[in-house]
Design an enzyme around this catalytic site. Sequence first.
Site, PDB file in Angstrom:
ATOM      1  CD  GLU A 269      -2.739  -1.421  -0.070  1.00  0.00           C
ATOM      2  OE1 GLU A 269      -2.950  -0.449  -0.828  1.00  0.00           O
ATOM      3  OE2 GLU A 269      -3.125  -2.577  -0.338  1.00  0.00           O
ATOM      4  CG  HIS A 272      -1.180   1.008  -4.416  1.00  0.00           C
ATOM      5  ND1 HIS A 272      -1.248   0.943  -5.779  1.00  0.00           N
ATOM      6  CD2 HIS A 272      -1.540  -0.221  -3.964  1.00  0.00           C
ATOM      7  CE1 HIS A 272      -1.638  -0.297  -6.147  1.00  0.00           C
ATOM      8  NE2 HIS A 272      -1.807  -1.009  -5.064  1.00  0.00           N
TER       9      HIS A 272
HETATM   10 ZN    ZN Z   1      -2.479  -3.013  -5.041  1.00  0.00          ZN
END
Ligand code: ZN
Length: 504
Positions: A269, A272
């Site tokens: 994450e 991201h």
């Molecule tokens: Zn992902």
Amino acid sequence: MANHEETFQRLCDQAKEAAMIDSILQLLEWDERTKMPSTGGAYRADQAAYLAGLTHQKQTEPKIGHWLEELANSPLTADPHSDTGAIVRLLRRDYEKKVKLPQTLVEELTRTASHAQQVWAEARQANDFAKFQPLLEKTVGLKRQEAAALGYEATPYDALLDQYEPGETAENVARVLSALRDALVPLVQAIADSSTRPEVAVLAREYPTAAQEQLGKQAAAEIGFSFEAGRLDVTDHPFCVTLGPRDIRLTTRYDERSFNDGFFSILHEAGHGIYEQGLPDEQFGTPLGEYVSTAIHESQSRMWENQVGLSQSFWQHFYPQAQQAFPTALSDVDLATFHQAINEVRPSLIRVEADEVTYNLHILIRFELEKALIEDDLQVADLPGAWNEKYKHYLGITPPNDTDGVLQDVHWSAGLFGYFPTYALGNLYAAQFFVQAQKDLGDLDASFAKGQFSPLREWLRTNIHQHGRRYTPAELVQRITNAPLSHEPLMNHLTKKYGELYNL
Ligand code: ZN
């Protein structure tokens, strides 16, 4: 001339207003998945539907069409890759897609998705595919209507895929994923036949939540996620969401008996999040402040999670901190044993628990099946059988029931057809970008071993993040690596790494 500038400004203001409404919706969804008491659910659904409708209205007002028409032959759009040219071109693409979909179909899709997700959850719980079947049939029918409304050349699946991967086609995805499959299946088999057995039990010792959170945050910060412009919270199914420029929220979950679950979902994450933090703030709400595609987003998370986070060199630097965080669990485990354990490869039934090698086969199965459903080559009633057959064929295992088989993923109930391949494409893009980064930057492993992650992060920022949606995924990979997307960089990475780890 001045008129064009004014029209362009109005167009951007309109897009930014829609983005602001949408960001409020994102905040409500973040809250729903991290903090909200379950009794708040019904009213939250009303709030979300209201804001989604408002965003859609802002994005489809007829005046936008007039502005786009006016700008079509303006000098501002002469170069499609200039700031103004790219913004107008992409807003036109978005607008034309949105107005092609009849409001009644959009509402029916939303209603069906909401209902189908509830029924799917019950069917999964009860191991009862027949309960879910009618809603899945309805969903497939609606997605075909959606594809017809959007338009396509070769197959309706292309229209659905294009919503996540602009310009991508089923034919091209089949090309790269089939090549990957042909190389991957023998590698999985060779690993299964190897006598090397990683000591994975050490990863299921006691890992207290507080220490997991601290170590995870430390790792996310070291690779370059800014906690001044973000947070990490707890949820059931980890995700990353952008609430505004410089407000990026990561989420994870912790299992005290698993090192991998929490740590690698935080790295994923954070990957991201680093992408979102690298988009130009001042363009928030215009296409130049948005990510390229779902697969390019996934390439960023996968690069930090897999190429970096599962590497020997990352742990040369980071393992002492892990041992300090978990003295009881890790003090008697040496680096090589730990590294081998976190890289265990084992064919398994559940996609979200799959390792770096077998993961892509899970995706290939879903891609082949959902494409067949949309193209009417497979009936929903025959889906569980087709699913089990493919698991046997590609991974050598058969699900004992549909709960751990065809009912395991939420995507189809949510109407997300065309989404699955982006996971595998993300892995392929990550590998291909990483090879190029190594060419450009020299020995990245030497940097990682010293805890230096900023060269890679800056490389990603320069080559990918700062451009927003200026280039399509295909243009981006061609520009950066001078080649179209290929299965080879990922296969080379996996063959070399796992050949060493498993003494193949
Ligand atoms: Zn992902």
